[in-house]
Design a protein around this motif. Structure first.
Motif, PDB file in Angstrom:
ATOM      1  N   ILE A  84       0.872  -1.184   0.000  1.00  0.00           N
ATOM      2  CA  ILE A  84       0.000   0.000   0.000  1.00  0.00           C
ATOM      3  C   ILE A  84       0.903   1.225   0.000  1.00  0.00           C
ATOM      4  O   ILE A  84       1.747   1.389   0.875  1.00  0.00           O
ATOM      5  N   ASN A  85       0.741   2.042  -1.024  1.00  0.00           N
ATOM      6  CA  ASN A  85       1.566   3.241  -1.178  1.00  0.00           C
ATOM      7  C   ASN A  85       0.787   4.530  -0.974  1.00  0.00           C
ATOM      8  O   ASN A  85       1.377   5.568  -0.664  1.00  0.00           O
ATOM      9  N   ILE A  86      -0.532   4.454  -1.150  1.00  0.00           N
ATOM     10  CA  ILE A  86      -1.395   5.630  -1.069  1.00  0.00           C
ATOM     11  C   ILE A  86      -2.602   5.282  -0.217  1.00  0.00           C
ATOM     12  O   ILE A  86      -3.275   4.274  -0.454  1.00  0.00           O
ATOM     13  N   LEU A  87      -2.869   6.105   0.776  1.00  0.00           N
ATOM     14  CA  LEU A  87      -4.087   5.955   1.581  1.00  0.00           C
ATOM     15  C   LEU A  87      -4.850   7.263   1.528  1.00  0.00           C
ATOM     16  O   LEU A  87      -4.342   8.302   1.941  1.00  0.00           O
ATOM     17  N   PHE A  88      -6.057   7.208   1.010  1.00  0.00           N
ATOM     18  CA  PHE A  88      -6.924   8.382   0.978  1.00  0.00           C
ATOM     19  C   PHE A  88      -8.023   8.175   1.998  1.00  0.00           C
ATOM     20  O   PHE A  88      -8.986   7.451   1.768  1.00  0.00           O
TER      21      PHE A  88
END
Length: 268
Positions: A84-88
C-alpha cells in the motif's frame, strides 16, 4: 498519464462523489485501487467500471466506525496487490438535525462524528504506516473541510472533527517524514457531488456562489485531481499541508460582495 504507475491505493468512501472521482483518476494514472465503502454494491460497481476502462481495482466493505473493518481493508489491499503506497482517508459526514450549535447539539452525535470523521483517519493511518515503511514510503491524504478554517452556525461536531483532522495530519507528517511517508489534507469547498445536488436547493447553491472568487462550483474531479497530485511525486516535497480547494470561497473578504453592490448603487 502514469503519475502513480504501479502504486497501490486504498480509497475509503470511494463508492461515490469525491472518493469515486479520486479512485477513477488514480486508476487512470496507473494505480491499483481498492475502494472501501459501507455501500459495498456501489464500491463493486465502481471497481467494475474502472476495470472496464482498463484499470485495476477491487472493492471491500468498510465501516469507518469499526477499527477491525478499517484494519481488514488495509490488509485486504496489501494481500491483493502486495503493498500500500497511497491511503486516501475520505470517509466523513454529519447529521444536520443533531449536529447543531454547541448548546443544543446531540452529544451522542458528537461522539459518533469524532469516531467516524477523526478516529477513522487515525486508525487507517495506524495500520497503513507499517506497510508503507516496508515499501520505502507512501502518501497519506486526508479529507478535511473548509469547516476546519471557518466557523458556522451549526455543524459544531463536524467542524471540530475536521479541524482535528488537520492537526493529526501535521502530527503524522512530523512523526513519519523520515520514513519517506508524506501526509497532507484537503479542505474541499462546496463540491457538486450527487449528494450535494440532491440535497442543496439551487437557492442555497447561489448563496455559496455569491462568495466564491470563481464563477462556478467545484466538481468531484477537482478534488480527485488534487488527490492524484498529493499521491504522486509531483508533490514529493510537500507534507503536513492543508490544501483549501474551494474556488476562493474563504480567500476573499466576506464583505466584498455587499460593498460592491453598495458602490454600484451609488453610481446609479
Amino acid at each position: 498519464m502514469g503519475r502513480v504507475e504501479q502504486k497501490v491505493a486504498l480509497v475509503t468512501g470511494g463508492a461515490s462523489g469525491i472518493g469515486l472521482a479520486s479512485a477513477q483518476l488514480l486508476a487512470k494514472e496507473g494505480a491499483k485501487v481498492v475502494i472501501g465503502d459501507f455501500n459495498i454494491e456501489g464500491a463493486k460497481a465502481a471497481a467494475e467500471e474502472i476495470k472496464a476502462n482498463g484499470g485495476e481495482a477491487s472493492a471491500i466493505f468498510l465501516d469507518a466506525t469499526k477499527e477491525d473493518s478499517i484494519q481488514e481493508a488495509v490488509e485486504f489491499t496489501v494481500n491483493t496487490y502486495g503493498s500500500i503506497n497511497i491511503l486516501f482517508n475520505n470517509v466523513g459526514g454529519t447529521n444536520l438535525k443533531k449536529d447543531l450549535d454547541v448548546v443544543n447539539l446531540d452529544l451522542d452525535e458528537w461522539d459518533r462524528l469524532m469516531n467516524m470523521n477523526l478516529k477513522s483517519v487515525l486508525i487507517g493511518s495506524r495500520f497503513a504506516i507499517p506497510y508503507m515503511q516496508k515499501a520505502g514510503g507512501g502518501s497519506i491524504i486526508n479529507t478535511a473541510s473548509t469547516a476546519a478554517v471557518a466557523g458556522d452556525a451549526i455543524r459544531s461536531a463536524y467542524g471540530a472533527s475536521k479541524t482535528a483532522v488537520t492537526g493529526l495530519t501535521r502530527y503524522i507528517a512530523t512523526q513519519y517524514g523520515k520514513d519517506n511517508i508524506r501526509c497532507n489534507a484537503i479542505a474541499p469547498g462546496l463540491i457538486l457531488t450527487p449528494a450535494a445536488k440532491a440535497n442543496l436547493p439551487e437557492e442555497v447553491r447561489e448563496i455559496f456562489m455569491k462568495y466564491n472568487a470563481l464563477p462556478y462550483h467545484g466538481e468531484p474531479e477537482d478534488i480527485g485531481n488534487t488527490v492524484v497530485f498529493l499521491a504522486s511525486d509531483d508533490s514529493k516535497f510537500m507534507t503536513g499541508q492543508l490544501l483549501v480547494v474551494d474556488g476562493g470561497h474563504y480567500m476573499t473578504s466576506p464583505t466584498i460582495s455587499d460593498v460592491d453592490n453598495y458602490v454600484a448603487s451609488l453610481q446609479k
